[in-house]
Design a protein around this motif. Structure first.
Motif, PDB file in Angstrom:
ATOM      1  N   LEU A 194       0.936  -1.362  -0.112  1.00 24.31           N
ATOM      2  CA  LEU A 194      -0.063  -0.119  -0.162  1.00 24.31           C
ATOM      3  C   LEU A 194       0.939   1.084   0.008  1.00 24.31           C
ATOM      4  CD1 LEU A 194      -2.760  -1.048   2.450  1.00 24.31           C
ATOM      5  CD2 LEU A 194      -3.032  -0.919   0.186  1.00 24.31           C
ATOM      6  N   SER A 195       0.384   2.297  -0.433  1.00 24.08           N
ATOM      7  CA  SER A 195       1.285   3.568  -0.639  1.00 24.08           C
ATOM      8  C   SER A 195       0.286   4.761   0.085  1.00 24.08           C
ATOM      9  CB  SER A 195       1.373   3.921  -2.035  1.00 24.08           C
ATOM     10  OG  SER A 195       1.816   5.399  -2.232  1.00 24.08           O
ATOM     11  N   PRO A 196       0.938   5.482   0.792  1.00 19.03           N
ATOM     12  CA  PRO A 196       0.225   6.554   1.589  1.00 19.03           C
ATOM     13  C   PRO A 196      -0.272   7.615   0.502  1.00 19.03           C
ATOM     14  CG  PRO A 196       2.682   6.708   1.868  1.00 19.03           C
ATOM     15  CD  PRO A 196       2.300   5.258   1.356  1.00 19.03           C
ATOM     16  N   ARG A 197       0.438   7.612  -0.712  1.00 13.41           N
ATOM     17  CA  ARG A 197       0.005   8.633  -1.710  1.00 13.41           C
ATOM     18  C   ARG A 197      -1.095   8.068  -2.259  1.00 13.41           C
ATOM     19  NH1 ARG A 197       6.024  10.488  -3.712  1.00 13.41           N
ATOM     20  NH2 ARG A 197       6.198   8.350  -4.270  1.00 13.41           N
ATOM     21  N   VAL A 198      -1.798   6.963  -2.365  1.00 11.90           N
ATOM     22  CA  VAL A 198      -2.752   6.375  -3.200  1.00 11.90           C
ATOM     23  C   VAL A 198      -4.173   6.451  -2.299  1.00 11.90           C
ATOM     24  CG1 VAL A 198      -3.661   4.572  -4.414  1.00 11.90           C
ATOM     25  CG2 VAL A 198      -1.222   5.014  -4.436  1.00 11.90           C
ATOM     26  N   ARG A 199      -5.082   7.011  -3.005  1.00 13.02           N
ATOM     27  CA  ARG A 199      -6.432   7.080  -2.129  1.00 13.02           C
ATOM     28  C   ARG A 199      -7.702   6.844  -3.457  1.00 13.02           C
ATOM     29  NH1 ARG A 199      -8.665  11.901  -4.116  1.00 13.02           N
ATOM     30  NH2 ARG A 199      -7.421  13.707  -4.521  1.00 13.02           N
ATOM     31  N   LYS A 200      -8.883   6.839  -2.820  1.00 13.33           N
ATOM     32  CA  LYS A 200      -9.822   6.676  -3.792  1.00 13.33           C
ATOM     33  C   LYS A 200     -10.344   8.007  -4.328  1.00 13.33           C
ATOM     34  CE  LYS A 200     -12.522   3.020  -1.715  1.00 13.33           C
ATOM     35  NZ  LYS A 200     -13.778   2.150  -1.340  1.00 13.33           N
ATOM     36  N   ALA A 201     -10.700   8.070  -5.681  1.00  7.05           N
ATOM     37  CA  ALA A 201     -11.356   9.473  -6.364  1.00  7.05           C
ATOM     38  C   ALA A 201     -12.398   9.838  -5.566  1.00  7.05           C
ATOM     39  CB  ALA A 201     -11.469   9.245  -7.644  1.00  7.05           C
ATOM     40  N   ARG A 202     -12.581  11.264  -5.382  1.00  7.05           N
ATOM     41  CA  ARG A 202     -13.685  11.914  -4.422  1.00  7.05           C
ATOM     42  C   ARG A 202     -13.960  13.051  -5.202  1.00  7.05           C
ATOM     43  NH1 ARG A 202      -9.040  13.017  -0.076  1.00  7.05           N
ATOM     44  NH2 ARG A 202      -8.128  14.961  -0.828  1.00  7.05           N
ATOM     45  N   ASP A 203     -15.071  13.774  -4.511  1.00  2.00           N
ATOM     46  CA  ASP A 203     -15.741  14.839  -4.978  1.00  2.00           C
ATOM     47  C   ASP A 203     -14.583  15.867  -5.074  1.00  2.00           C
ATOM     48  OD1 ASP A 203     -18.321  13.434  -5.170  1.00  2.00           O
ATOM     49  OD2 ASP A 203     -18.746  14.430  -3.104  1.00  2.00           O
ATOM     50  N   GLY A 204     -14.629  16.569  -6.298  1.00  4.27           N
ATOM     51  CA  GLY A 204     -13.641  17.576  -6.351  1.00  4.27           C
ATOM     52  C   GLY A 204     -12.607  16.954  -7.459  1.00  4.27           C
ATOM     53  N   ASP A 205     -12.550  15.963  -7.776  1.00  2.60           N
ATOM     54  CA  ASP A 205     -11.523  15.285  -8.587  1.00  2.60           C
ATOM     55  C   ASP A 205     -11.895  15.344 -10.024  1.00  2.60           C
ATOM     56  OD1 ASP A 205      -9.600  14.636  -6.506  1.00  2.60           O
ATOM     57  OD2 ASP A 205     -10.274  12.823  -6.302  1.00  2.60           O
ATOM     58  N   TYR A 238      -9.025   5.113  -8.469  1.00  2.00           N
ATOM     59  CA  TYR A 238      -8.044   5.454  -7.523  1.00  2.00           C
ATOM     60  C   TYR A 238      -6.822   6.502  -8.104  1.00  2.00           C
ATOM     61  CZ  TYR A 238      -9.604   1.970  -4.336  1.00  2.00           C
ATOM     62  OH  TYR A 238     -10.327   1.160  -3.411  1.00  2.00           O
ATOM     63  N   VAL A 239      -6.579   7.361  -7.307  1.00  4.79           N
ATOM     64  CA  VAL A 239      -5.303   8.386  -7.870  1.00  4.79           C
ATOM     65  C   VAL A 239      -4.167   8.281  -6.738  1.00  4.79           C
ATOM     66  CG1 VAL A 239      -7.274   9.777  -8.465  1.00  4.79           C
ATOM     67  CG2 VAL A 239      -6.338  10.141  -6.466  1.00  4.79           C
ATOM     68  N   CYS A 240      -2.917   8.571  -7.483  1.00  8.49           N
ATOM     69  CA  CYS A 240      -1.614   8.677  -6.908  1.00  8.49           C
ATOM     70  C   CYS A 240      -1.484  10.242  -6.665  1.00  8.49           C
ATOM     71  CB  CYS A 240      -0.585   8.171  -7.439  1.00  8.49           C
ATOM     72  SG  CYS A 240       0.782   8.246  -6.629  1.00  8.49           S
ATOM     73  N   GLN A 241      -1.435  10.645  -5.201  1.00  9.71           N
ATOM     74  CA  GLN A 241      -1.328  12.023  -5.321  1.00  9.71           C
ATOM     75  C   GLN A 241       0.171  12.563  -4.858  1.00  9.71           C
ATOM     76  OE1 GLN A 241      -4.833  14.078  -3.634  1.00  9.71           O
ATOM     77  NE2 GLN A 241      -3.501  15.497  -2.568  1.00  9.71           N
ATOM     78  N   HIS A 242       0.760  13.621  -5.355  1.00 11.22           N
ATOM     79  CA  HIS A 242       2.143  13.776  -4.994  1.00 11.22           C
ATOM     80  C   HIS A 242       2.178  15.262  -4.814  1.00 11.22           C
ATOM     81  CE1 HIS A 242       6.489  13.872  -4.626  1.00 11.22           C
ATOM     82  NE2 HIS A 242       6.682  14.570  -5.764  1.00 11.22           N
ATOM     83  N   GLU A 243       2.735  15.684  -3.533  1.00 11.86           N
ATOM     84  CA  GLU A 243       2.863  17.047  -3.299  1.00 11.86           C
ATOM     85  C   GLU A 243       1.302  18.017  -3.809  1.00 11.86           C
ATOM     86  OE1 GLU A 243       6.348  18.589  -5.191  1.00 11.86           O
ATOM     87  OE2 GLU A 243       7.627  17.556  -3.628  1.00 11.86           O
ATOM     88  N   SER A 244       0.092  17.394  -3.363  1.00  4.62           N
ATOM     89  CA  SER A 244      -1.035  18.036  -3.613  1.00  4.62           C
ATOM     90  C   SER A 244      -1.387  17.935  -5.219  1.00  4.62           C
ATOM     91  CB  SER A 244      -1.293  19.483  -3.225  1.00  4.62           C
ATOM     92  OG  SER A 244      -0.948  19.672  -1.763  1.00  4.62           O
ATOM     93  N   SER A 282       0.925  -1.201  -7.712  1.00  2.00           N
ATOM     94  CA  SER A 282       1.187  -1.981  -6.595  1.00  2.00           C
ATOM     95  C   SER A 282       0.237  -1.755  -5.215  1.00  2.00           C
ATOM     96  CB  SER A 282       2.561  -1.365  -5.979  1.00  2.00           C
ATOM     97  OG  SER A 282       3.021  -2.567  -4.896  1.00  2.00           O
ATOM     98  N   ASP A 283      -0.271  -0.606  -5.159  1.00  2.00           N
ATOM     99  CA  ASP A 283      -1.226  -0.396  -4.065  1.00  2.00           C
ATOM    100  C   ASP A 283      -2.422  -1.109  -4.321  1.00  2.00           C
ATOM    101  OD1 ASP A 283      -1.928   1.946  -1.781  1.00  2.00           O
ATOM    102  OD2 ASP A 283      -3.684   1.376  -3.067  1.00  2.00           O
ATOM    103  N   LEU A 284      -3.067  -0.893  -5.668  1.00  4.08           N
ATOM    104  CA  LEU A 284      -4.374  -1.635  -6.075  1.00  4.08           C
ATOM    105  C   LEU A 284      -4.140  -3.270  -5.876  1.00  4.08           C
ATOM    106  CD1 LEU A 284      -5.033   1.119  -6.922  1.00  4.08           C
ATOM    107  CD2 LEU A 284      -6.081   0.330  -8.804  1.00  4.08           C
ATOM    108  N   ALA A 285      -2.813  -3.553  -6.248  1.00  6.65           N
ATOM    109  CA  ALA A 285      -2.592  -5.192  -6.128  1.00  6.65           C
ATOM    110  C   ALA A 285      -2.684  -5.735  -4.971  1.00  6.65           C
ATOM    111  CB  ALA A 285      -1.351  -5.573  -6.895  1.00  6.65           C
TER     112      ALA A 285
END
Length: 329
Positions: A194-205, A238-244, A282-285
């Protein structure tokens, strides 16, 4: 692909839709994982309303018992279906077919079945074809349209062996479009993280997801559904977010009982060569593994860089799945 003798006693037989589950099991047993997604849809054929079943040609290439008369009304049983050498779902009305063949003879028989089908005679009521190279059941014409096959998909070698015959029937020298993907699954010895930079897409994306959709179409030729709000609500993007900033996007495609496909993997051009796509996959896997399922994905056969990256990350090649648009895209 195996090469059998031309005089092999293989028989091409249309079977009832009620046996679709057995045909799907054949795809799973012999397809090495490449045909599992198609098998998932075949499992549902038995739910087709009775009036619509006549439009579904579920065809098996199998070997009847020794010394069987050529024209005997034989119908393959469960074990014979599971030990078949080819299978096809041909839908004349939709002008498409799903195909899996283990050898050239099976490919030839399935291609002949499609080529011999004619839309200009009354329907034969029997749901089962029985001769060694049985003339397919025939259906009434649909608005005078041609019966030429437009789209075929399946394991690459079997489909490619059928193409010369299908192209000849369509009076074409080459198909309109061919997309070949390498099917891959994460090796059991590889541990995704898992990666701390990966999250589910959300409102605003929404804006970045629309950009993902547009650029994926431009680069890969595949256009995703335009309902971005539905994507977000599904929780499968899912999205990978780096420096906002969102730097990469991917999603869960088809989810089966034993495997889940990761699809739409895309790193925006300005953020490439930093490993963000690999981190996201890797996170999704890892999430898939947590659910006790097998992570799988598809890579364009010509995308050699991506293939090298996935293989170095522990992904193993299962086989190739091809999609061919013969007369139209």
């Amino acid at each position: 692909m195996n090469k059998l003798l031309v005089n092999t006693p293989l028989r091409c037989t249309r079977i009832g839709v009620d046996k679709a589950g057995l045909a799907a099991d054949f795809l799973r047993r012999k397809g090495g994982g490449v045909m599992d997604m198609i098998a998932h849809f075949w499992d549902r054929l038995s739910q087709t309303p009775p009036l619509a079943r006549g439009d579904l040609h579920l065809v098996i290439v199998w070997q009847p018992p020794k010394n069987s008369p050529d024209n005997s009304p034989l119908i393959p049983d469960g074990p014979q279906i599971l030990s078949a050498s080819g299978a096809m779902l041909f839908v004349p009305k939709a002008k498409r077919a799903d195909v899996f063949a283990l050898d050239h003879v099976s490919s030839d028989l399935l291609a002949s079945y499609i080529s011999q089908w004619q839309p200009d005679t009354p329907r034969i009521p029997s749901p089962t074809s029985t001769s060694p190279m049985d003339p397919p059941d025939k259906a009434l014409p649909t608005n005078g349209e041609s019966s030429t096959l437009q789209f075929i998909t399946g394991e690459a070698l079997g489909v490619q062996a059928m193409l010369p015959s299908l192209l000849a029937s369509a009076h074409r020298k080459a198909p309109a479009k061919v997309v070949t993907n390498v099917m891959m699954q994460l090796g059991p010895a590889t541990t995704p993280a898992l990666s701390p930079r990966v999250r589910k897409a959300r409102d605003g994306d929404g804006a970045i997801l629309n950009r993902w959709r547009k650029m994926y179409k431009e680069e890969r030729g595949i256009l995703f559904d335009a309902d971005v709000d539905a994507w977000i609500e599904s929780g499968k993007v899912y999205v990978c977010q780096h420096e906002s900033q969102i730097v990469a996007v991917a999603k869960f495609d088809l989810e089966l009982a034993t495997m889940v496909e990761i699809g739409g993997v895309y790193t925006f051009p300005e953020f490439r060569r930093h490993g963000f796509g690999r981190e996201l996959v890797s996170d999704l896997a890892c999430r898939i593994r947590t659910d006790k399922k097998i992570p799988v994905l598809q890579v364009d056969v010509d995308n050699e860089a991506a293939l090298r990256i996935y293989q170095s990350a522990g992904w193993n090649v299962m086989g190739r799945l091809v999609r061919v648009w013969i007369t139209a895209v």
